[in-house]
Write a protein that holds these residues in place. Structure first.
Motif, mmCIF file in Angstrom:
data_model
loop_
_atom_site.group_PDB
_atom_site.id
_atom_site.type_symbol
_atom_site.label_atom_id
_atom_site.label_comp_id
_atom_site.label_asym_id
_atom_site.label_seq_id
_atom_site.Cartn_x
_atom_site.Cartn_y
_atom_site.Cartn_z
ATOM 1 N N PRO A 102 36.279 37.839 4.705
ATOM 2 C CA PRO A 102 35.849 36.411 4.369
ATOM 3 C C PRO A 102 37.081 35.623 3.920
ATOM 4 O O PRO A 102 37.976 36.217 3.196
ATOM 5 C CB PRO A 102 34.822 36.872 3.148
ATOM 6 C CG PRO A 102 35.253 38.061 2.699
ATOM 7 C CD PRO A 102 35.622 38.733 3.887
ATOM 8 N N VAL A 103 37.060 34.195 4.504
ATOM 9 C CA VAL A 103 38.169 33.650 4.085
ATOM 10 C C VAL A 103 37.903 32.345 3.385
ATOM 11 O O VAL A 103 36.884 31.743 3.361
ATOM 12 C CB VAL A 103 38.845 33.215 5.516
ATOM 13 C CG1 VAL A 103 39.849 31.938 5.365
ATOM 14 C CG2 VAL A 103 39.235 34.282 6.162
ATOM 15 N N LEU A 128 35.165 31.826 -6.502
ATOM 16 C CA LEU A 128 33.976 32.265 -7.280
ATOM 17 C C LEU A 128 32.691 32.445 -6.291
ATOM 18 O O LEU A 128 32.037 33.486 -6.464
ATOM 19 C CB LEU A 128 33.592 31.319 -8.360
ATOM 20 C CG LEU A 128 34.401 31.387 -9.679
ATOM 21 C CD1 LEU A 128 33.777 30.308 -10.854
ATOM 22 C CD2 LEU A 128 34.802 32.735 -10.262
ATOM 23 N N CYS A 129 32.449 31.464 -5.483
ATOM 24 C CA CYS A 129 31.430 31.604 -4.473
ATOM 25 C C CYS A 129 31.515 33.015 -3.513
ATOM 26 O O CYS A 129 30.478 33.596 -3.380
ATOM 27 C CB CYS A 129 31.277 30.536 -3.668
ATOM 28 S SG CYS A 129 31.091 28.861 -4.201
ATOM 29 N N LEU A 130 32.752 33.472 -3.197
ATOM 30 C CA LEU A 130 33.061 34.623 -2.459
ATOM 31 C C LEU A 130 32.709 35.929 -3.347
ATOM 32 O O LEU A 130 32.089 36.795 -3.166
ATOM 33 C CB LEU A 130 34.396 34.548 -1.803
ATOM 34 C CG LEU A 130 34.344 33.860 -0.429
ATOM 35 C CD1 LEU A 130 35.640 34.144 0.297
ATOM 36 C CD2 LEU A 130 33.357 34.712 0.643
ATOM 37 N N ILE A 131 33.199 35.688 -4.519
ATOM 38 C CA ILE A 131 33.318 36.824 -5.410
ATOM 39 C C ILE A 131 31.934 37.328 -5.870
ATOM 40 O O ILE A 131 31.455 38.365 -5.853
ATOM 41 C CB ILE A 131 34.220 36.753 -6.430
ATOM 42 C CG1 ILE A 131 35.803 36.864 -6.413
ATOM 43 C CG2 ILE A 131 33.944 37.976 -7.848
ATOM 44 C CD1 ILE A 131 36.542 36.206 -7.262
ATOM 45 N N ASN A 168 27.547 41.884 -1.492
ATOM 46 C CA ASN A 168 28.199 42.578 -0.253
ATOM 47 C C ASN A 168 28.007 42.238 0.889
ATOM 48 O O ASN A 168 28.760 41.957 2.008
ATOM 49 C CB ASN A 168 28.361 43.880 -0.516
ATOM 50 C CG ASN A 168 29.433 44.212 -1.942
ATOM 51 O OD1 ASN A 168 30.313 43.560 -2.224
ATOM 52 N ND2 ASN A 168 29.115 45.290 -2.460
ATOM 53 N N GLU A 169 26.586 42.087 1.167
ATOM 54 C CA GLU A 169 26.247 41.909 2.515
ATOM 55 C C GLU A 169 26.535 40.717 3.111
ATOM 56 O O GLU A 169 26.927 40.447 4.223
ATOM 57 C CB GLU A 169 24.559 42.217 2.508
ATOM 58 C CG GLU A 169 23.847 42.118 4.000
ATOM 59 C CD GLU A 169 22.485 42.397 3.951
ATOM 60 O OE1 GLU A 169 21.889 42.041 4.977
ATOM 61 O OE2 GLU A 169 21.984 42.479 2.811
ATOM 62 N N GLY A 170 26.224 39.653 2.237
ATOM 63 C CA GLY A 170 26.954 38.235 2.645
ATOM 64 C C GLY A 170 28.362 38.148 2.939
ATOM 65 O O GLY A 170 28.766 37.462 3.737
ATOM 66 N N LYS A 171 29.179 38.976 2.231
ATOM 67 C CA LYS A 171 30.574 38.990 2.351
ATOM 68 C C LYS A 171 31.099 39.603 3.887
ATOM 69 O O LYS A 171 31.495 39.185 4.872
ATOM 70 C CB LYS A 171 31.567 39.755 1.456
ATOM 71 C CG LYS A 171 31.796 39.081 0.166
ATOM 72 C CD LYS A 171 32.378 39.798 -0.611
ATOM 73 C CE LYS A 171 32.555 39.439 -2.199
ATOM 74 N NZ LYS A 171 31.268 39.931 -3.010
ATOM 75 N N ILE A 172 30.167 40.675 4.047
ATOM 76 C CA ILE A 172 30.375 41.461 5.020
ATOM 77 C C ILE A 172 29.862 40.471 6.347
ATOM 78 O O ILE A 172 30.390 40.277 7.488
ATOM 79 C CB ILE A 172 29.367 42.875 5.335
ATOM 80 C CG1 ILE A 172 30.293 43.611 4.313
ATOM 81 C CG2 ILE A 172 29.420 43.288 6.749
ATOM 82 C CD1 ILE A 172 29.222 44.868 4.000
#
Length: 361
Positions: free
Chosen positions: A281-282, A316-319, A323-327
């Motif tokens: 994720p970027v 903050l949004c990414l952290i 985990n499923e959302g990041k993946i």
């Protein structure tokens, strides 16, 4: 067709990686593919395919007669018909073109400050551009500038592409697994590391177990010194790690969890494509053609440049994303990069231009 990629150094920069990627990819597409480093070798030399014909000039000055003679001899000996000059190597390429008028010359404009084109020096480039058979530009702003300012009629926009390296792991990232942010960017002012560091410092105040890993060349200049002094002054030496230039980028990205660029200006940064290949994720600033890669929030977060609040909020949004959302976000970017920024598509476009200019005797 016998084609030479020309680049000033083999340090681990974007233009340098592209030159090596092109030379390697063309080995199966042209009669012979060559690469020449004019001024210095570097970490990317190890990435050159064994099928690529290689030459190093060790050029010492702008008008190094010995280097010019050596390049001319190398081109004649190997019956090279096209020079594809990257970035600032256009000058020696122009001299060779004047000496060998039948040679075809392509220039690849990688200019990284495309958001500040009004400051770009152009007198020498404008003169040399009369000898270019074609110009490739890495983003749409550069293409418009080239058409307006230079003396070459044949101009096109060409997407960069990234490749997964097969270099054995040599870099082991510090910090806690699953909580690492990586930034692939040489220590240059347009990369705006200070803005990144200020946003990351705010992250550590909420999530002190996260770490930031800076991968890129230290030019030992005032900019780099300011970066390291700021890290020490803000007590971030155990949260921010500088890795220097590295050849095992794919391995580094496998150890990372978020990819970031905080630049003030870009072309189309190779780093974002490499993050995509690694399914990271970027977060990136909305400069250059970054928006052509990160088209929507399913693919990553685009934020305003030079804006600490925006970068911090995106972190903050990414952290805090499950985990499923990041993946899912990383996989979506991977699919997008594989589909739209592929080696196959870019090399096909390059070959079409090569064939076109060879036909125009």
């Amino acid at each position: 067709m016998r084609v030479l990629q020309l680049i000033d150094s083999l340090d681990a920069g974007g233009a340098e990686r592209i030159a090596v990627n092109f030379a390697n990819a063309l080995t199966t597409e042209v009669e012979v593919s060559f690469l020449c480093a004019t001024r210095k070798e570097g970490i990317l030399k190890a990435s050159i395919n064994s099928d690529v014909g290689y030459c190093f000039l060790n050029k010492k000055s702008t008008l190094d007669i010995r280097a010019i003679k050596r390049l001319r001899g190398f081109i004649s000996q190997n019956e090279i018909s096209i020079i594809h000059a990257h970035a600032s190597s256009f000058f020696i390429a122009t001299i060779i073109k004047i000496l060998k008028p039948k040679l075809k010359l392509v220039w690849h404009d990688h200019y990284g400050k495309s958001d500040f084109l009004e400051e770009r020096p152009k007198s020498v480039l404008k003169f040399c551009s009369r000898f270019f058979n074609h110009i490739f530009c890495v983003n749409s702003k550069l293409k418009s500038w080239v058409k307006n300012e230079l003396n070459t009629d044949s101009v096109s926009f060409l997407f960069n592409f990234a490749v997964r390296d097969d270099v054995a792991q040599t870099t082991v990232l510090k910090g806690e697994k699953g909580k690492r942010i990586v930034c692939l960017a040489n220590l240059r002012p347009q990369k705006d590391h200070l803005n990144l560091l200020k946003a990351f410092k705010r992250v550590t105040e909420v999530y002190p177990d996260w770490s930031l890993h800076l991968v890129g060349k230290d030019f030992k200049d005032d900019y780099a010194r300011r970066i390291f002094q700021w890290i020490e002054k803000e007590n971030l030496v155990h949260r921010v790690y500088f890795c220097g230039s590295c050849s095992d980028i794919s391995s580094i990205l496998k150890q990372s969890d978020i990819g970031v660029l905080a630049s003030k200006s870009e072309g189309l940064p190779l780093a974002i494509l490499e993050y995509g290949l690694a399914s990271l994720p970027v977060v990136t600033t909305n400069v250059g053609d970054c928006k052509k890669v990160i088209e929507n929030e399913n693919l990553g977060y685009l934020v305003l440049p030079e804006n600490v609040d925006a970068l911090y909020s995106a972190f903050l949004c990414l952290i805090e994303k499950p985990n499923e959302g990041k993946i899912n976000m990383g996989n979506a970017l991977n699919n997008h990069v594989e589909l739209h920024f592929s080696k196959k598509k870019t090399i096909a476009n390059i070959l079409a231009v090569y064939k076109s200019i060879e036909r125009n005797k």
